[in-house]
Design a protein around this motif. Sequence first.
Motif, PDB file in Angstrom:
ATOM      1  N   THR A   8     105.107  45.334  34.469  1.00 27.27           N
ATOM      2  CA  THR A   8     104.017  43.932  33.634  1.00 27.27           C
ATOM      3  C   THR A   8     103.296  43.612  34.712  1.00 27.27           C
ATOM      4  N   PRO A   9     102.037  43.290  34.846  1.00 25.17           N
ATOM      5  CA  PRO A   9     101.558  42.404  35.864  1.00 25.17           C
ATOM      6  C   PRO A   9     102.505  40.951  36.244  1.00 25.17           C
ATOM      7  N   SER A  10     103.082  40.595  35.591  1.00 21.23           N
ATOM      8  CA  SER A  10     103.760  38.802  36.512  1.00 21.23           C
ATOM      9  C   SER A  10     104.652  39.597  37.048  1.00 21.23           C
ATOM     10  N   ARG A  11     105.543  40.937  36.913  1.00 23.17           N
ATOM     11  CA  ARG A  11     106.909  41.119  36.871  1.00 23.17           C
ATOM     12  C   ARG A  11     106.604  41.264  38.487  1.00 23.17           C
ATOM     13  N   PHE A  12     105.086  42.069  39.085  1.00 27.92           N
ATOM     14  CA  PHE A  12     104.937  42.441  40.448  1.00 27.92           C
ATOM     15  C   PHE A  12     104.895  41.264  41.397  1.00 27.92           C
ATOM     16  N   ILE A  13     104.336  40.416  40.241  1.00 30.93           N
ATOM     17  CA  ILE A  13     103.861  38.781  40.600  1.00 30.93           C
ATOM     18  C   ILE A  13     105.609  38.139  41.587  1.00 30.93           C
ATOM     19  N   LEU A  14     106.239  38.574  40.438  1.00 25.45           N
ATOM     20  CA  LEU A  14     107.222  37.336  40.781  1.00 25.45           C
ATOM     21  C   LEU A  14     108.475  38.419  41.309  1.00 25.45           C
ATOM     22  N   ARG A  15     107.740  39.809  41.520  1.00 25.68           N
ATOM     23  CA  ARG A  15     108.985  40.629  42.636  1.00 25.68           C
ATOM     24  C   ARG A  15     108.685  40.297  43.936  1.00 25.68           C
ATOM     25  N   ASN A  16     107.026  39.819  44.033  1.00 24.64           N
ATOM     26  CA  ASN A  16     107.019  39.314  45.226  1.00 24.64           C
ATOM     27  C   ASN A  16     107.797  37.859  46.192  1.00 24.64           C
ATOM     28  N   ARG A  17     108.637  37.519  45.137  1.00 25.05           N
ATOM     29  CA  ARG A  17     109.205  36.187  46.015  1.00 25.05           C
ATOM     30  C   ARG A  17     110.928  36.544  46.577  1.00 25.05           C
ATOM     31  N   VAL A  18     110.823  38.125  45.840  1.00 28.77           N
ATOM     32  CA  VAL A  18     112.598  38.634  46.273  1.00 28.77           C
ATOM     33  C   VAL A  18     112.110  38.886  47.719  1.00 28.77           C
ATOM     34  N   ILE A  19     110.754  39.955  47.642  1.00 28.18           N
ATOM     35  CA  ILE A  19     110.102  40.314  49.167  1.00 28.18           C
ATOM     36  C   ILE A  19     110.390  39.410  50.439  1.00 28.18           C
ATOM     37  N   ALA A  20     109.764  38.737  49.525  1.00 27.56           N
ATOM     38  CA  ALA A  20     109.591  37.327  50.739  1.00 27.56           C
ATOM     39  C   ALA A  20     110.451  36.401  51.541  1.00 27.56           C
ATOM     40  N   ALA A  21     111.830  36.407  50.105  1.00 28.73           N
ATOM     41  CA  ALA A  21     112.939  36.228  50.774  1.00 28.73           C
ATOM     42  C   ALA A  21     114.264  36.986  51.602  1.00 28.73           C
ATOM     43  N   LEU A  22     113.784  37.742  51.181  1.00 28.97           N
ATOM     44  CA  LEU A  22     114.838  39.339  51.875  1.00 28.97           C
ATOM     45  C   LEU A  22     114.365  38.989  53.620  1.00 28.97           C
ATOM     46  N   THR A  23     113.809  38.642  53.886  1.00 29.27           N
ATOM     47  CA  THR A  23     112.941  39.044  54.795  1.00 29.27           C
ATOM     48  C   THR A  23     112.698  38.039  55.780  1.00 29.27           C
ATOM     49  N   ARG A  24     113.275  38.398  57.228  1.00 29.79           N
ATOM     50  CA  ARG A  24     112.516  37.401  58.646  1.00 29.79           C
ATOM     51  C   ARG A  24     110.842  36.648  58.126  1.00 29.79           C
ATOM     52  N   GLY A  25     110.526  37.936  58.288  1.00 31.19           N
ATOM     53  CA  GLY A  25     109.340  37.181  58.022  1.00 31.19           C
ATOM     54  C   GLY A  25     108.315  38.096  57.018  1.00 31.19           C
ATOM     55  N   THR A  26     106.868  37.673  57.094  1.00 29.23           N
ATOM     56  CA  THR A  26     105.943  38.702  56.091  1.00 29.23           C
ATOM     57  C   THR A  26     104.660  39.008  56.146  1.00 29.23           C
ATOM     58  N   VAL A  27     103.897  40.013  56.940  1.00 31.88           N
ATOM     59  CA  VAL A  27     102.646  40.728  57.699  1.00 31.88           C
ATOM     60  C   VAL A  27     102.043  40.828  56.650  1.00 31.88           C
ATOM     61  N   VAL A  28     101.223  40.565  56.771  1.00 28.35           N
ATOM     62  CA  VAL A  28      99.029  41.180  54.916  1.00 28.35           C
ATOM     63  C   VAL A  28      98.736  42.208  55.875  1.00 28.35           C
ATOM     64  N   VAL A  29      98.774  42.700  55.897  1.00 28.26           N
ATOM     65  CA  VAL A  29      97.663  43.987  56.819  1.00 28.26           C
ATOM     66  C   VAL A  29      96.086  43.875  56.276  1.00 28.26           C
ATOM     67  N   GLU A  30      96.004  44.154  54.947  1.00 31.19           N
ATOM     68  CA  GLU A  30      94.737  43.723  54.048  1.00 31.19           C
ATOM     69  C   GLU A  30      95.152  43.915  52.729  1.00 31.19           C
ATOM     70  N   ALA A  31      94.136  42.488  52.433  1.00 32.51           N
ATOM     71  CA  ALA A  31      94.154  41.955  51.162  1.00 32.51           C
ATOM     72  C   ALA A  31      93.204  41.808  50.930  1.00 32.51           C
ATOM     73  N   ALA A  32      91.868  41.086  49.324  1.00 29.64           N
ATOM     74  CA  ALA A  32      91.258  40.368  49.240  1.00 29.64           C
ATOM     75  C   ALA A  32      92.180  39.135  48.394  1.00 29.64           C
ATOM     76  N   ARG A  33      90.582  38.096  48.417  1.00 30.57           N
ATOM     77  CA  ARG A  33      91.395  37.016  48.263  1.00 30.57           C
ATOM     78  C   ARG A  33      92.212  36.902  47.065  1.00 30.57           C
ATOM     79  N   ARG A  34      92.030  38.020  45.785  1.00 32.52           N
ATOM     80  CA  ARG A  34      92.625  37.805  44.359  1.00 32.52           C
ATOM     81  C   ARG A  34      93.813  38.502  44.913  1.00 32.52           C
ATOM     82  N   SER A  35      94.795  39.242  45.484  1.00 34.58           N
ATOM     83  CA  SER A  35      95.520  39.907  46.395  1.00 34.58           C
ATOM     84  C   SER A  35      96.772  39.690  45.840  1.00 34.58           C
TER      85      SER A  35
END
Length: 386
Positions: free
Chosen positions: A217-244
């Motif tokens: 669901t839309p909310s589950r995508f957003i909440l999933r992102n915290r796991v990606i951030a916590a799991l890794t040493r760093g996050t690279v954003v390649v391309e993103a609009a202001r509401r991405s």
Amino acid sequence: MTAAADPGDERLGRVFLARVLEPGDETGGRWVREFGVGEVVGRLRCDGRSLPGVSTTRWAGLVARAGRAEPARDLDRARAVGARFLCPGDTEWPRQLDDLADARPVGLWVRGRPSLRMWALRSVAVVGARACTEYGTHVAAALASDLAERGWVVVSGGAYGVDGAAHRGALAARGATVAVLASGVDRPYPRGHTALLDRIAEQGLLVGELPPGDHPTPSRFILRNRVIAALTRGTVVVEAARRSGSLATARAAQRLGRFTMGVPGPVTSALSAGVHELLREEAALVTDAGDVVELVGDMGDLAPARRGPVLPRDLLEPAARTVLDALPGDRAAPAGEIALGAGTTQDAAIARLYELRALGYVERHGDGWKLTRQAVTSVRSGHRPC
């Protein structure tokens, strides 16, 4: 009380809670921390006594979910697709997820053979827009490929656009990649990435908080992102609009004290506006894997020095370059005038002029010296004359 609610079986209890609680439910996480898994499961499944911090309506909804939860069946479905359930404290559990505190997953479903804990120790998230440009696809794939060749695990969300390009780049380099899903690990999403996600399950890892069969669901995508951030040493954003949504991953990384990086794009591109905003805050600007590894890697993992090409004129000794700069571009000049412009003696200037003639930069014109025809333009553009 069924086996599903047995307070002594924490693993089954956490499988049960993964079905009842939504990902990132901090209230549920606090219950687990304060009361323990067995007590929380017992109240939801058996006696119905509510726990603090939720309304009567919310508690009734959780109890209704609990009545439909079948943890043994979820484990069977996971085993059927080669997946396993990890609990905090397991040998394979990535301890950096504990930084999420009460928002930590109650458990993780993992599909694939490698150890998630070992892979997460040397991992980088590469995320970005779903509707990315050709530039975004190219940069994400090249960045992921280079990171994989350097021995880094590329983590992303399995989505269209930048995520998919990052996974494919890592796989193309025969490297390691992890897809953190907002659905059950037995239910590839998006459907168009079924083949890609199946390949990741074979060569890498699929990870998710939701039990088998659950949908995103839309909310589950957003909440999933915290796991990606916590799991890794760093996050690279390649391309993103202001509401991405990928900006949510980057900001979660910032809150967790992880490295946050952005790849700049054209200032006219709306799909780079979010990255540029991130860069104006506290993110580091990166352009390739060398930049990324310098930030997230061990001491001594430095990116190569950035410099333009070394041109023949750069190889001249400083005194020769000074004499060359003193020659007029449109006429011949006597050695005395050139020496005056170079701030040296006439004898020293003449010695340098003969050196420059041998290299093709100047020629004699009677008692004067003049730039060769090729040198008039090549000296100004930095190229050696033919």
